[in-house]
Structure formats: C-alpha cells, structure tokens
Design an enzyme around this catalytic site. Structure first.
Site, PDB file in Angstrom:
ATOM      1  N   HIS A   1      61.103  30.191  -5.829  1.00  0.00           N
ATOM      2  CA  HIS A   1      59.788  30.635  -5.364  1.00  0.00           C
ATOM      3  C   HIS A   1      59.041  31.386  -6.464  1.00  0.00           C
ATOM      4  O   HIS A   1      59.436  32.491  -6.847  1.00  0.00           O
ATOM      5  CB  HIS A   1      59.983  31.532  -4.142  1.00  0.00           C
ATOM      6  CG  HIS A   1      58.718  31.998  -3.509  1.00  0.00           C
ATOM      7  ND1 HIS A   1      58.410  33.335  -3.361  1.00  0.00           N
ATOM      8  CD2 HIS A   1      57.667  31.310  -2.979  1.00  0.00           C
ATOM      9  CE1 HIS A   1      57.244  33.453  -2.758  1.00  0.00           C
ATOM     10  NE2 HIS A   1      56.771  32.245  -2.520  1.00  0.00           N
TER      11      HIS A   1
ATOM     12  N   GLU B   1      58.508  26.246  -6.998  1.00  0.00           N
ATOM     13  CA  GLU B   1      57.282  26.419  -6.219  1.00  0.00           C
ATOM     14  C   GLU B   1      56.333  27.312  -7.007  1.00  0.00           C
ATOM     15  O   GLU B   1      56.726  28.375  -7.491  1.00  0.00           O
ATOM     16  CB  GLU B   1      57.606  27.061  -4.862  1.00  0.00           C
ATOM     17  CG  GLU B   1      56.419  27.130  -3.888  1.00  0.00           C
ATOM     18  CD  GLU B   1      55.561  28.391  -4.048  1.00  0.00           C
ATOM     19  OE1 GLU B   1      54.459  28.444  -3.482  1.00  0.00           O
ATOM     20  OE2 GLU B   1      56.009  29.333  -4.758  1.00  0.00           O
TER      21      GLU B   1
ATOM     22  N   ASP C   1      51.863  28.527  -7.486  1.00  0.00           N
ATOM     23  CA  ASP C   1      50.536  28.606  -6.871  1.00  0.00           C
ATOM     24  C   ASP C   1      49.485  28.300  -7.931  1.00  0.00           C
ATOM     25  O   ASP C   1      49.565  28.805  -9.053  1.00  0.00           O
ATOM     26  CB  ASP C   1      50.288  30.015  -6.335  1.00  0.00           C
ATOM     27  CG  ASP C   1      51.423  30.499  -5.447  1.00  0.00           C
ATOM     28  OD1 ASP C   1      51.428  30.132  -4.270  1.00  0.00           O
ATOM     29  OD2 ASP C   1      52.303  31.228  -5.952  1.00  0.00           O
TER      30      ASP C   1
ATOM     31  N   HIS D   1      49.347  33.629  -7.912  1.00  0.00           N
ATOM     32  CA  HIS D   1      49.369  33.652  -6.454  1.00  0.00           C
ATOM     33  C   HIS D   1      48.136  34.299  -5.833  1.00  0.00           C
ATOM     34  O   HIS D   1      47.466  33.711  -4.990  1.00  0.00           O
ATOM     35  CB  HIS D   1      50.626  34.376  -5.958  1.00  0.00           C
ATOM     36  CG  HIS D   1      50.670  34.535  -4.465  1.00  0.00           C
ATOM     37  ND1 HIS D   1      50.151  35.648  -3.812  1.00  0.00           N
ATOM     38  CD2 HIS D   1      51.147  33.721  -3.495  1.00  0.00           C
ATOM     39  CE1 HIS D   1      50.314  35.502  -2.518  1.00  0.00           C
ATOM     40  NE2 HIS D   1      50.915  34.350  -2.292  1.00  0.00           N
TER      41      HIS D   1
ATOM     42  N   GLU E   1      51.333  24.657  -4.818  1.00  0.00           N
ATOM     43  CA  GLU E   1      50.464  25.116  -3.743  1.00  0.00           C
ATOM     44  C   GLU E   1      49.026  25.205  -4.234  1.00  0.00           C
ATOM     45  O   GLU E   1      48.730  25.901  -5.209  1.00  0.00           O
ATOM     46  CB  GLU E   1      50.893  26.478  -3.208  1.00  0.00           C
ATOM     47  CG  GLU E   1      49.944  26.965  -2.112  1.00  0.00           C
ATOM     48  CD  GLU E   1      50.296  28.304  -1.502  1.00  0.00           C
ATOM     49  OE1 GLU E   1      49.422  28.875  -0.809  1.00  0.00           O
ATOM     50  OE2 GLU E   1      51.430  28.782  -1.712  1.00  0.00           O
TER      51      GLU E   1
END
Length: 259
Positions: A8, A36, A38, A51, A110
């Site tokens: 993450h 993962e 952003d 993020h 994301e």
C-alpha cells in the site's frame, strides 16, 4: 498461498508513502507482487504519485496538487517527515514509478480525483501506461465512478475497479454495469459469501488496509483470491511465507527478469 500481497503506497509502514524509497523497499521483499499507488495531476498536466489532494502532510511544501506545477512539486522534500534517513525523497511522476517497477510488480493505480477535479487525468494515465507497454500489468481504481467509466471508454481493454468502504446491496450489479473486474474494499465489509460471489462473477476482491496479522489470517480463511493490501508487507511475509514459498517467489521474480 494465493492471497497476494499488495504494498500500500509502497512499503509505507517503514518508508515515506508513494516515494521511490517505499516502492524500492516493497520490491526488495520477494513475495510482493503488487503495488498500490495514488495518482493526481499537476497544474501543467503531469501525472504524479501522491495520496492527499494537498502536499502539506507529506512534503515540506504547501498547497493543492492541482495548483502546483511539476517543477514546484519537484523541489519539495517528500521524505523528511518520515525520518532523517529519507531526507531528499521526492514526489515521483507516474512515468518514473512505472519505469522503476516494469517487469517486477503489477500496479494498482488509484485515480485520485473527485468530480471534474482533473480533466484529462484518465487519458494522461493511460498514455503513460501504454508508453511503458504495461496495460496487462495494471488496474485502474477509483472512488469516482465517472473516472472508471471514462477510462473504459478511452481504452476498453483496461481493467478497472471501484474503491468503496461500504457494502451496499446493489454493489455487485453496480460493478457489472461499470464493467469492473476488480473491487477495492475496506476489509471490514468483506465476508466469505460475498468474496465467493465476486470471484464467481469474475471480479477480484482486494481488502484494504490490513496490517493486523489476525485480520490477514481471517481474510485468507475467507477466500484464497482476496488480495491483501497492507502498509506492512513484512507482516504478511511472517504469516504466510514458508521457506518453500520464499524459494518459489524468488525464482518467479528471476524468471520475470529474464522474460
């Protein structure tokens, strides 16, 4: 062990999130197969990996990402907040991250947006993915359904997934209408029956964000296809990796480097 480990924002439990240091630390763990991150966009149209909608929390700068240029963001220190050993870390561009992980990790990107905050974000991200020939190695996820629909319209072959922290009754039908084959969901909203239903319908579930060993074990018992997204890949490794599993993962990574 099929419950794949997803780092993450990189190995964000130890390194500053969404930086090269965190990503490299995740890659150093032989069992991490997914990352993962952003992605947002600067004022001058550069997709960057961060993020928050502002740079205030994770950098020495101030302001909203959308109001800053790439050069302005590049001058900020994105590591010192996590520790002196990370001083000098920068916010990376999506291009830099994909270049770093290509052939080594698959990536959950994301689309960090809301409404029309970032016009053209989907097109820019897809262009970057295609430049690196990584369409089969990524999934685009978002809390914003419009972003996923737009991405599918631009590139029908791209995998997409909704991010949600609830479990409404119509969730499965919503995913089907949006042509999603991935679901990123807060782990507390998953149960064995729902996970099985998702897998049966060709939708991969990913549980976030899971750092507690007990929760990891519980998810693994629910369904082997649930991907586990964690800030602490080392915790995942301590629970699930046998010596044999470590060897298999190591040689799998070597093979990928040759392929």
């Amino acid at each position: 062990m099929n419950n794949l480990c997803v780092a993450h924002r990189g190995f964000s439990g130890k390194a500053p999130e969404n930086t090269r240091a965190a990503i490299q630390m995740a890659m150093d763990e032989p069992f991490v197969e997914w990352l993962e991150i952003d992605v947002q966009m600067t004022r001058d149209g550069v997709p960057v990996v961060i993020h928050d909608f502002s740079v205030d929390r994770t950098t020495t700068g101030r302001g909203k990402v959308k109001d800053l240029t790439w050069q302005e963001i590049r001058k900020m220190d994105a590591g010192i907040w996590k520790g002196r050993q990370f001083a000098g870390e920068q916010i990376p561009s999506l291009d830099e991250v994909l270049q770093l992980v290509k052939g080594r990790l698959k990536v959950n990107i994301e689309l960090k947006t809301s409404g029309n905050m970032y016009p053209g974000l989907e097109e820019k991200v897809l262009a970057c993915v295609e430049t690196h020939d990584m369409l089969s190695d990524i999934v685009l996820t978002s809390f914003e359904p419009k972003a996923l629909v737009t991405a599918k319209e631009l590139e029908p072959k791209v995998r997409t997934g909704l991010i949600i922290d609830s479990h409404p009754r119509n969730l499965l039908s919503r995913l089907k209408r949006m042509k999603c084959t991935f679901l990123s969901i807060g782990y507390s909203h998953l149960d064995a029956a729902f996970a099985a239903d998702l897998v049966k319908n060709g939708i991969t579930p990913m549980a976030w964000t899971v750092d507690d060993p007990k929760v990891m074990r519980s998810l693994a018992r629910m369904n082997p296809e649930i991907m586990i997204c964690t800030n602490r890949p080392d915790t995942w490794g301590q629970i699930f990796m046998s010596k044999l599993g470590q060897k298999i993962s190591f040689w799998r990574r070597i093979w990928r480097g040759w392929a």
